[in-house]
Write a protein that holds these residues in place. Sequence first.
Motif, mmCIF file in Angstrom:
data_model
loop_
_atom_site.group_PDB
_atom_site.id
_atom_site.type_symbol
_atom_site.label_atom_id
_atom_site.label_comp_id
_atom_site.label_asym_id
_atom_site.label_seq_id
_atom_site.Cartn_x
_atom_site.Cartn_y
_atom_site.Cartn_z
ATOM 1 N N HIS A 134 0.792 -1.230 0.000
ATOM 2 C CA HIS A 134 0.000 0.000 0.000
ATOM 3 C C HIS A 134 0.823 1.279 0.000
ATOM 4 O O HIS A 134 0.362 2.320 0.445
ATOM 5 N N ASN B 256 -4.200 4.928 2.817
ATOM 6 C CA ASN B 256 -5.162 5.621 3.679
ATOM 7 C C ASN B 256 -4.770 7.065 3.978
ATOM 8 O O ASN B 256 -5.510 7.785 4.650
ATOM 9 N N SER C 145 -4.388 9.101 1.446
ATOM 10 C CA SER C 145 -4.867 9.830 0.272
ATOM 11 C C SER C 145 -6.136 10.610 0.582
ATOM 12 O O SER C 145 -7.021 10.145 1.318
ATOM 13 N N TRP D 144 -8.421 10.949 -1.386
ATOM 14 C CA TRP D 144 -9.529 10.212 -1.992
ATOM 15 C C TRP D 144 -10.290 9.371 -0.973
ATOM 16 O O TRP D 144 -11.490 9.114 -1.152
ATOM 17 N N VAL D 145 -9.610 8.904 0.052
ATOM 18 C CA VAL D 145 -10.268 8.033 1.030
ATOM 19 C C VAL D 145 -10.285 8.671 2.414
ATOM 20 O O VAL D 145 -10.280 7.984 3.430
ATOM 21 N N TYR E 85 -3.313 7.725 -5.337
ATOM 22 C CA TYR E 85 -4.298 6.690 -5.002
ATOM 23 C C TYR E 85 -4.923 6.095 -6.260
ATOM 24 O O TYR E 85 -5.038 4.867 -6.394
ATOM 25 N N GLU F 296 -11.417 -4.957 0.736
ATOM 26 C CA GLU F 296 -10.804 -3.659 1.006
ATOM 27 C C GLU F 296 -11.215 -2.637 -0.064
ATOM 28 O O GLU F 296 -11.566 -1.497 0.244
ATOM 29 N N GLN G 115 -13.354 0.947 0.293
ATOM 30 C CA GLN G 115 -12.926 2.242 -0.224
ATOM 31 C C GLN G 115 -13.996 2.841 -1.142
ATOM 32 O O GLN G 115 -14.274 4.045 -1.093
ATOM 33 N N ASP H 256 -16.818 4.380 0.812
ATOM 34 C CA ASP H 256 -16.473 5.705 1.333
ATOM 35 C C ASP H 256 -16.506 6.769 0.236
ATOM 36 O O ASP H 256 -17.010 7.880 0.436
ATOM 37 N N ILE H 257 -15.958 6.436 -0.929
ATOM 38 C CA ILE H 257 -15.905 7.412 -2.022
ATOM 39 C C ILE H 257 -17.306 7.713 -2.544
ATOM 40 O O ILE H 257 -17.641 8.873 -2.825
ATOM 41 N N GLY I 63 -14.141 12.553 -5.688
ATOM 42 C CA GLY I 63 -12.779 12.831 -5.281
ATOM 43 C C GLY I 63 -12.498 14.286 -5.012
ATOM 44 O O GLY I 63 -13.373 15.153 -5.113
#
Length: 817
Positions: A59, A68, A70, A72-73, A85, A107, A111, A114-115, A127
Amino acid sequence: LSASSAASVVYKRQLLATNALALSLAPRAFDPVPLGAVTPTGWIKQQLQAQDSGLCGNHWLGAGGHVNDSAWVGGKGYNALAESYVYWLNGFIPMTVQLRDDKGMLEIKGQMDDIFAMAARNGGWLGPLVNNSEPWSSYRFFTCLAQYYEASMDDRVASVMFRYTRVLADFLLRSPLNPGSWSQVRWQEMVTACQWLLDNFGTTATPDQLDSTQQLIQVLVSQGFNWTGWVASSSSNPWVNSSWDPGHKIKPTPYTQRTDISGGDLASFSLPSSGTHMDCESRCNTTAGCLAYVFAPPACPPENLPLPMCWLKASVETASPNSCRNYRILGENHIKSEVKGWFPTNTYDADMIGQNKWKPKMDRMWTHGVNLAQAMSTWSAMYRLTGDKAYLSSGKAAWDKVLKYHGQATGVFTGDETLSGLPPTRGTETCTVVEFMNSAGEMFLTTGDVYYADLLERVAYNALPAAFMNGTMWSLNYFQQVNKLDAIDGCEQGCTYCFGMVYECCVANHVQGWPKFVARQFAASNSGLVLSQYFDSTTELVQHSHKVSIAVSTGYPFKEKVNITVMTAASDFSLALRIPGWCHQASVTLPNGTVVDSLTPASLYTVHLPAGTSTITLTLPMRITVTRRPPYLLNATKSVDTNSANIFRGPLLYAIARDFQLDHGSPYDDSPKLFPVGQPHGQDNYLLGTGKWSYALRISNDSAPEHDLVYQEGGELEAPPLGQGPFSSFLAPGYIRARAQLIPDRWGYITDEYDGDRGSPRECESGTSIKNYTAVWAGIPPRSPVKAVTSDLIPVLLLPIGATDLRVAEFPTTTAH
């Protein structure tokens, strides 16, 4: 997403639709198979496992942090482009699917949850919006969404994507792409992703969803950089800094001028404080005679408007100069032109543009290697939009041109960071390598031309592994070189040429290389399947409502035979096999034992297979070949014809490895639990060259090199340690024996031959384990054949370039006995 302070003049949407795109896209020659249909086995699975054990699976997005971190998340973010990301995700998704990693897929889903939730809170925006004007990372995320849908069949994806097409189109109409911005030069990626959206959901989309997607495509094409015109330009056909050329099929075209917003042709009126350009457009759509409209947000000079204003216009030609500011105008024949120069065809001109020293100035973003590598798919996108086959021929000419003036023996072009010509010491960014691979894959699917599949193979099996140290995927080059004498810059300060963490872009972006290559092994045709790349795999898919299951077993690209077993076929079908351009004696053994030989190089050979089970064997004899390099074009008046040699066996380029002493920086990631065991993991590795390198290979006859160059089979491919692929000097399954003369007095280090002090010797008084170590680049090779050399012929070994860390792969030659 506040309104721009600029007014925008746009055609109303109905005119856009009638002047431009058909609702249907031109079909590709071949369709991609769904992600996950191809499951890698054998050495290429081990290569993906090495990637999963390295930077990607751990990662790392760069020295600044992990996934994590980023924005973006939900992290703080540490890259101004928010690129890392989405670069990482673009390779992590297909890798996870191909390795059947259920934990990784969970995983990814988390993500996405969340996005998607963040997008719902932000009115559909995906984003972070960088600097309020740079939405490029959302283009790459759209590409990721396409892969995520194929992996998960998550029914939220289509609605999220369609909603964003409306949001982004509206945003770009208010805040057009800045000239020379990442978003402006990389527009083709978003267009290609929108084409995927229409291919997969166009028949079920609502009229508004289709309209928003079409409008976004229109806006991106009209505002995006004109790559087709730029690459085609020359000193006799200078580059004109306008929009698309007049013969372009997509209208309208953009240009910039000052526009009078102080009055209207048909009407002018204030909008409510919440009014947007969409309200202005609605007025235009319902007003007879309105061809275009001007929308001005509050506080736009010259009147310091308290409320948004709308002016309806009968023609954009009535616009006159005004002091408000520059506006984007979408018009058909309004092109403001300015000659800037032309696509560089030599190292000096390319460097001048790259260093922003060209007069008048040309934007280095036009010669930025990664931008150009992405842009090489433009002709695919434009053909699908227009159906104009001229894009297929002009695309081939563009690819030929880029490689003619900047190509390397590994199949990719130079770009350190910008285009830099033909010399083998000039670098290529790892991001450029993987983006060029992706564009080659896109062009092959669209055109069906084996030229692109051959290029994809060459880059994948040479340039891609050459970017990494010792076959692991923990450390990589920012810039790789065909002739690379050490891996150090700044006396172990920084890591541009070393093997290590380098910059965030390549640390994250390299991960798309192998997984996307695997995903494109097969493609679908009207009558069956196309097998275009050769490595071990099993593939299961449904073709024309019938299940097909195929196993490929091979030692390729190290070995010649490719065994293809159809394990299940519910009906008969055709299988097209790529015959590489380098292979002139290919043959195929059919299920009934018949051998068909003398297959045409650079073509597709189709085998008709019955229902049930069957086996065919493709044999691709791998002769050693010598390829002579063209003259290095150093500047507009100087070229150096070295007649240097590259040595190939089949698709693999071979090199002499140089010995080195390893220095390294402080580990940023290390643990007994990391793989491969007992090797360096997360650290910057500085390779101080110690071995001899200035060899002239004995080649008495290019047409019969087997008299001087002998391939030594290394036995079966052995399973490498977990976390390592086969491209390692200790694991390569074969090598070439040769003889050479050392010519240090004829071939030395670079000084100021063609590029100022770039690559000149740099003595390190401190910081290296070798006292006063001098970092060097190889000079331009002497003219071959090298004559009057008195040194003895000595035996040397050549390895696949991907199995070397320091190397020479572009040689002078000698005919000495």
